[in-house]
Design an enzyme around this catalytic site. Structure first.
Site, PDB file in Angstrom:
ATOM      1  N   HIS A 156     -15.502 -48.142  21.089  1.00  0.00           N
ATOM      2  CA  HIS A 156     -16.562 -47.238  20.591  1.00  0.00           C
ATOM      3  C   HIS A 156     -15.960 -46.175  19.667  1.00  0.00           C
ATOM      4  CE1 HIS A 156     -19.779 -44.309  20.692  1.00  0.00           C
ATOM      5  NE2 HIS A 156     -20.445 -44.891  21.688  1.00  0.00           N
ATOM      6  N   ARG A 197     -15.446 -37.281  24.768  1.00  0.00           N
ATOM      7  CA  ARG A 197     -16.307 -37.394  23.566  1.00  0.00           C
ATOM      8  C   ARG A 197     -15.468 -37.428  22.303  1.00  0.00           C
ATOM      9  NH1 ARG A 197     -20.857 -39.351  23.480  1.00  0.00           N
ATOM     10  NH2 ARG A 197     -21.609 -37.958  25.104  1.00  0.00           N
ATOM     11  N   ARG A 213     -13.948 -46.231  30.671  1.00  0.00           N
ATOM     12  CA  ARG A 213     -13.624 -45.086  29.815  1.00  0.00           C
ATOM     13  C   ARG A 213     -13.351 -43.804  30.603  1.00  0.00           C
ATOM     14  NH1 ARG A 213     -19.188 -42.929  26.900  1.00  0.00           N
ATOM     15  NH2 ARG A 213     -20.536 -43.024  28.717  1.00  0.00           N
ATOM     16  N   GLU A 224     -18.412 -49.460  15.812  1.00  0.00           N
ATOM     17  CA  GLU A 224     -17.832 -50.013  17.031  1.00  0.00           C
ATOM     18  C   GLU A 224     -17.810 -51.537  16.949  1.00  0.00           C
ATOM     19  OE1 GLU A 224     -20.375 -48.424  20.188  1.00  0.00           O
ATOM     20  OE2 GLU A 224     -20.913 -46.798  18.859  1.00  0.00           O
TER      21      GLU A 224
HETATM   22  C1  BG6 Z   1     -23.544 -45.693  21.401  1.00  0.00           C
HETATM   23  C2  BG6 Z   1     -24.863 -46.189  21.931  1.00  0.00           C
HETATM   24  O1  BG6 Z   1     -22.647 -46.729  21.326  1.00  0.00           O
HETATM   25  O2  BG6 Z   1     -23.062 -44.689  22.307  1.00  0.00           O
HETATM   26  C3  BG6 Z   1     -25.822 -45.017  22.020  1.00  0.00           C
HETATM   27  O3  BG6 Z   1     -25.366 -47.207  21.085  1.00  0.00           O
HETATM   28  C4  BG6 Z   1     -25.247 -43.922  22.897  1.00  0.00           C
HETATM   29  O4  BG6 Z   1     -27.057 -45.471  22.534  1.00  0.00           O
HETATM   30  C5  BG6 Z   1     -23.884 -43.549  22.370  1.00  0.00           C
HETATM   31  O5  BG6 Z   1     -26.106 -42.796  22.872  1.00  0.00           O
HETATM   32  C6  BG6 Z   1     -23.172 -42.475  23.190  1.00  0.00           C
HETATM   33  O6  BG6 Z   1     -23.186 -42.765  24.547  1.00  0.00           O
HETATM   34  P1  BG6 Z   1     -22.547 -41.779  25.587  1.00  0.00           P
HETATM   35  O7  BG6 Z   1     -22.756 -42.381  26.954  1.00  0.00           O
HETATM   36  O8  BG6 Z   1     -21.107 -41.664  25.244  1.00  0.00           O
HETATM   37  O9  BG6 Z   1     -23.264 -40.463  25.414  1.00  0.00           O
END
Ligand code: BG6
Length: 302
Positions: free
Chosen positions: A167, A73, A95, A272
């Site tokens: 992202h 995260r 990822r 992103e």
């Molecule tokens: C974003 C998406 O790019 O990533 C969201 O548009 C999503 O919808 C977010 O909630 C986080 O995703 P994740 O799988 O890392 O919790």
């Protein structure tokens, strides 16, 4: 592990490997002449830190989990071959899979650039999830900016479609001070409103609630990330990435995310770059190339 990588790919004074969170190996790229440093985990080809004379540019969650098939995260997660939900796991498998370090180098002609190549190929693990042979390489160049070159090659006999995104979680002084500039007039998919399509009316997109938008076929290049309280802005250039995502989960959703927490949402803005709205169709033997460069510059010089 770090020891072996150092022997094979370390470059004295510029690139070394060390043990990172949860004992995962981490590459540390240092560019003394640019005053820049970058850290990347081969796990996920995941950039977890990038500092310049302006300070840290990347947000990492204090509660991030590392390894064991979990997505990290924060940082710059590499999203492939699917963006968001769909037939396979959310945001694909790239990822949260180990990539291989396949090269490192330092170009000593000005501007001095420190580079690393990370690669992921199909394996039993990926083929069980997504039945397509592929080879993907992420090259990161560190100078006074960061340039990312991302290649995806179809090494099989049949055409496949994929989505891709970088992202990036940018660290901000506070979400109320941050905005993404350059999206006015662009049609976006509003994922918070069940996928409604709307047109952006604001020259600067500010966030004051949960925002999850895929801006489609963005012409403006670069997009700017402006933070009123920082000395620098960031110019986000893209080649081959048609779409731009702006995401912040805001209070409630952040509270529900065990690896984030409510206290963290004001500290980042995800901007992103991706190939999302229309997946890339890649015939056998062909290669796709996407480039993203992130360049800090003084606010006053914009
Ligand atoms: C974003 C998406 O790019 O990533 C969201 O548009 C999503 O919808 C977010 O909630 C986080 O995703 P994740 O799988 O890392 O919790």
């Amino acid at each position: 592990m770090a020891e072996t990588l150092n022997k094979k790919h370390g470059v004295e004074g510029y690139i070394h490997f060390e043990s990172g969170e949860s004992g995962l190996p981490k590459a540390v790229l240092t560019n003394p002449s640019a005053g820049a440093k970058l850290e990347v985990y081969p796990y996920g080809a995941h950039i977890s830190s990038w500092t310049t004379k302006y300070g840290e540019h990347i947000f990492m969650s204090k509660k991030a989990l590392f390894g064991n098939g979990k997505a990290i995260r924060g940082g710059i997660p590499v999203i492939f071959p699917q963006f968001g939900s769909g037939k396979i796991q959310n945001h694909g498998f790239a990822r949260n899979t180990d990539w291989e370090v396949v090269g490192t180098r330092v170009s000593k002609t000005e501007p001095i650039t420190v580079s690393i190549d990370l690669q992921l190929k199909d394996s039993k693990f990926t083929l069980d999830i997504w039945p397509h042979p592929f080879e993907t390489t992420l090259t990161i160049h560190l100078s006074t900016k960061v340039d990312i070159e991302w290649r995806v090659k179809n090494t099989g006999d049949n055409t496949f479609d994929f989505q891709a995104a970088l992202h990036t979680y940018f660290t901000v002084s506070d979400i109320k001070n941050a905005s993404a500039v350059g999206l006015k007039g662009v049609t976006y998919i509003d994922k918070v409103k069940g996928g409604e399509r709307k047109e952006e009316e604001r020259p600067a997109v500010v966030i004051s609630e949960e925002v999850d938008r895929v801006y489609l076929d963005v012409n403006q290049n670069p997009i700017l990330l402006v933070d009123k309280e920082r000395e620098n802005s960031l110019k986000l250039h893209r080649t081959g990435f048609r779409d731009v995502v702006v995401w912040n989960p805001w209070t409630e959703k952040a509270r529900g995310m065990a690896d984030l927490g409510e206290e963290a949402f004001p500290k980042f803005m995800c901007v992103e770059v991706g190939e999302i709205g229309t997946p890339v169709t890649l015939p056998a033997g062909q290669e796709w190339l996407g480039k993203h460069s992130i360049e800090p510059s003084l606010q006053s010089s914009l």
